[in-house]
Design a protein around this motif. Structure first.
Motif, PDB file in Angstrom:
ATOM      1  N   MET A  80       0.834  -1.199   0.000  1.00 10.22           N
ATOM      2  CA  MET A  80       0.000   0.000   0.000  1.00 10.22           C
ATOM      3  C   MET A  80       0.871   1.252   0.000  1.00 10.22           C
ATOM      4  SD  MET A  80      -3.017   1.170  -0.240  1.00 10.22           S
ATOM      5  CE  MET A  80      -3.992  -0.316  -0.006  1.00 10.22           C
ATOM      6  N   ASN A  81       1.901   1.295   0.849  1.00  8.91           N
ATOM      7  CA  ASN A  81       2.777   2.468   0.907  1.00  8.91           C
ATOM      8  C   ASN A  81       3.493   2.703  -0.420  1.00  8.91           C
ATOM      9  OD1 ASN A  81       2.082   3.088   3.538  1.00  8.91           O
ATOM     10  ND2 ASN A  81       3.779   1.952   4.419  1.00  8.91           N
ATOM     11  N   LEU A  82       4.007   1.638  -1.027  1.00  4.13           N
ATOM     12  CA  LEU A  82       4.687   1.779  -2.315  1.00  4.13           C
ATOM     13  C   LEU A  82       3.703   2.204  -3.405  1.00  4.13           C
ATOM     14  CD1 LEU A  82       7.107  -1.298  -2.236  1.00  4.13           C
ATOM     15  CD2 LEU A  82       7.710   1.118  -1.984  1.00  4.13           C
ATOM     16  N   SER A  83       2.481   1.692  -3.355  1.00  8.59           N
ATOM     17  CA  SER A  83       1.459   2.076  -4.337  1.00  8.59           C
ATOM     18  C   SER A  83       1.088   3.546  -4.186  1.00  8.59           C
ATOM     19  CB  SER A  83       0.206   1.203  -4.183  1.00  8.59           C
ATOM     20  OG  SER A  83       0.485  -0.142  -4.480  1.00  8.59           O
ATOM     21  N   LEU A  84       0.928   3.995  -2.943  1.00 12.31           N
ATOM     22  CA  LEU A  84       0.610   5.409  -2.708  1.00 12.31           C
ATOM     23  C   LEU A  84       1.746   6.303  -3.201  1.00 12.31           C
ATOM     24  CD1 LEU A  84      -1.069   5.113   0.801  1.00 12.31           C
ATOM     25  CD2 LEU A  84      -2.208   5.730  -1.352  1.00 12.31           C
ATOM     26  N   ASN A  85       2.992   5.871  -2.988  1.00  4.43           N
ATOM     27  CA  ASN A  85       4.137   6.638  -3.502  1.00  4.43           C
ATOM     28  C   ASN A  85       4.118   6.687  -5.024  1.00  4.43           C
ATOM     29  OD1 ASN A  85       5.063   7.117  -0.912  1.00  4.43           O
ATOM     30  ND2 ASN A  85       6.565   5.458  -0.959  1.00  4.43           N
ATOM     31  N   ALA A  86       3.776   5.562  -5.657  1.00  4.64           N
ATOM     32  CA  ALA A  86       3.700   5.524  -7.119  1.00  4.64           C
ATOM     33  C   ALA A  86       2.602   6.453  -7.626  1.00  4.64           C
ATOM     34  CB  ALA A  86       3.451   4.092  -7.594  1.00  4.64           C
TER      35      ALA A  86
END
Length: 196
Positions: A80-86
């Motif tokens: 989720m954190n990596l997706s939000l950063n993307a």
């Protein structure tokens, strides 16, 4: 060895350098990670890269992971954190190339043939509507409605109170209802109501 090894056993073996144990962990959780990432980003190279990065981060954090959360929750949190950063990077890139007064991409037109509203096309309408949600609302829809997480699990993954998850989900569902209002079966032109 008859029993399937536990996450704890596999983590311990992976910490000791057992590549097969780490590979088993990846195989065990790649579906859950993919579900979260695809729900947030849609299909494409970016989603594949984020999915791989989740397991790279797990590998790098093997020595630090203490098991305070279940491994699946921990991996979904990373996803989720990596997706939000993307999504943030995507938004910055979009703003570089589009003028500020340009509206977001519209939803696809609703089908005029009731049979076309089923299956793939209906899923595409829902996917497009979810993609229009703000990231914090999209994240709860993906976790609760697509990944099947409980409110408590979603709160742990997002690191917010359970009440925040419920509030965001409620707002997201209202927004989706507005976006998808034209796609409800009763609203499709040519569809007759069949009473009694």
């Amino acid at each position: 060895m008859d029993a399937t090894p536990s996450d704890t056993d596999l983590l311990a073996a992976a910490r000791g350098g057992d590549e097969r144990a780490f590979r088993l962990l990846v195989e065990r959780y790649e579906g859950a990670v993919a579900s979260t990432v695809l729900g947030m980003l849609g299909r494409g190279d970016e989603a594949e890269d984020v999915g791989q990065e989740v397991f790279i981060q797990l590998f790098r954090s093997l020595g630090r992971f203490r098991g305070e959360a279940a491994l699946g929750t921990y991996l979904r949190r990373i996803a989720m954190n990596l997706s939000l950063n993307a999504l943030k990077r995507r938004r910055r890139m979009t703003w570089r190339f589009l003028s500020r007064d340009r509206s977001p991409e519209p939803l696809p037109e609703p089908a005029t043939d009731p049979a076309d509203a089923d299956g793939w096309q209906a899923r595409e309408h829902v996917r497009a509507a979810i993609a229009r949600l703000a990231p914090q609302h999209r994240s709860v829809v993906v976790l609760r409605m697509m990944d099947g997480c409980s409110t408590r699990e979603a709160a742990q993954i997002l690191q917010v109170p359970e009440g925040t998850v419920m509030s965001r989900l409620s707002r997201a569902m209202k927004e989706l209802e507005q976006h998808l209002g034209a796609y409800r079966r009763d609203d499709i032109p040519g569809r007759e109501a069949h009473d009694g």
